[in-house]
Design an enzyme around this catalytic site. Structure first.
Site, short mmCIF file in Angstrom:
data_model
loop_
_atom_site.label_atom_id
_atom_site.label_comp_id
_atom_site.label_asym_id
_atom_site.label_seq_id
_atom_site.Cartn_x
_atom_site.Cartn_y
_atom_site.Cartn_z
N ARG A 254 55.11 83.82 91.45
CA ARG A 254 56.13 83.35 92.38
C ARG A 254 55.54 82.31 93.33
NH1 ARG A 254 59.37 87.97 95.25
NH2 ARG A 254 60.07 88.25 93.09
N TYR B 122 75.98 62.72 93.14
CA TYR B 122 76.24 63.98 92.45
C TYR B 122 77.04 64.92 93.34
CZ TYR B 122 75.27 68.53 90.37
OH TYR B 122 75.38 69.79 89.84
N ASP C 261 67.21 59.87 94.97
CA ASP C 261 67.51 60.68 93.79
C ASP C 261 67.35 59.76 92.58
OD1 ASP C 261 68.70 61.98 91.61
OD2 ASP C 261 70.09 63.07 92.88
N LYS D 135 68.32 66.19 82.32
CA LYS D 135 68.70 65.07 81.46
C LYS D 135 67.63 64.71 80.46
CE LYS D 135 71.08 61.70 83.09
NZ LYS D 135 72.38 62.03 82.50
#
Length: 211
Positions: free
Chosen positions: A49, A101, A173, A198
């Site tokens: 983690r 987005y 982004d 993507k």
């Protein structure tokens, strides 16, 4: 120091091979915990983690192909964006691309507005619109280029020059073009965030890269 092409960096990754086994394709470590050599000694890995060799290789590789110093992998793009927003405090103003987005927009409007952050949405393909949107409390520009879904393109170098003169962070982004086609850090961006969905075969791995 040798300068490798983007293709070489993508193929070989950060370490080129696993130094422990010699595997040229870096393996997926599924261990949850890691053995310590002795008391108060560590290999750098304690619990997955916190850190894991596979995730570390991803982080270092993406930072390498972006020509950044540090990379951080997250389980979702929104987790990455939320981490970026933790840099700001209530009352800070962020200028955002008006076409981006939808998940990012909802995160800003439905979550972080309630915590006192202020957002202005402008056409970031026009540098004058960006300049006119700046306030005394503006702390960052959050630019998506090309935008999703209208594919608007921003002049990152011009925005970077403007932002640096005013000590405003430039966050980009870079999902659509990926670092293979566009490396915002080289154009003056401070932080790059993109989603791996993507171009990692549909997997849900996302990351951000910091300079």
């Amino acid at each position: 120091m040798l300068k490798y092409s983007i293709g070489t960096k993508v193929v070989h990754g950060s370490k080129c091979y696993d130094p422990h086994t010699g595997a040229v394709s870096f393996p997926i470590y599924q261990s949850a915990t890691f053995r310590h050599p002795a008391l108060h000694q560590t290999t750098g890995y304690d619990y997955s983690r916190l850190q894991n060799p596979t995730r570390e290789e991803l982080e270092n590789t993406i930072a390498n192909i972006e020509n950044g110093k540090f990379g951080f992998a997250f389980s979702s793009g929104m987790a990455a964006v939320s981490t970026i927003l933790s840099l700001f405090t209530p009352g800070d103003h962020i200028v955002v691309s008006d076409d981006l987005y939808g998940g990012t927009y909802r995160l800003f409007e439905e979550i972080y507005k309630k915590y006192g952050l202020e957002f202005s949405y402008v056409n970031t393909s026009k540098i004058q619109d960006i300049e006119n949107s700046v306030k005394d409390n503006t702390k960052a520009f959050f630019i998506e280029t090309p935008t999703n879904p209208m594919m608007k393109v921003a002049d990152l170098r011009a925005i970077s020059e403007f932002s640096k003169d005013r000590k405003i962070l430039l966050i980009v982004d870079n999902t659509f073009l990926t670092p293979y086609f566009q490396r915002p850090l080289e154009l003056g961006a401070d932080i790059v965030v993109h989603s791996g969905t993507k171009y990692l075969g549909g997997t849900t791995i996302h990351w951000q890269v910091l300079l």
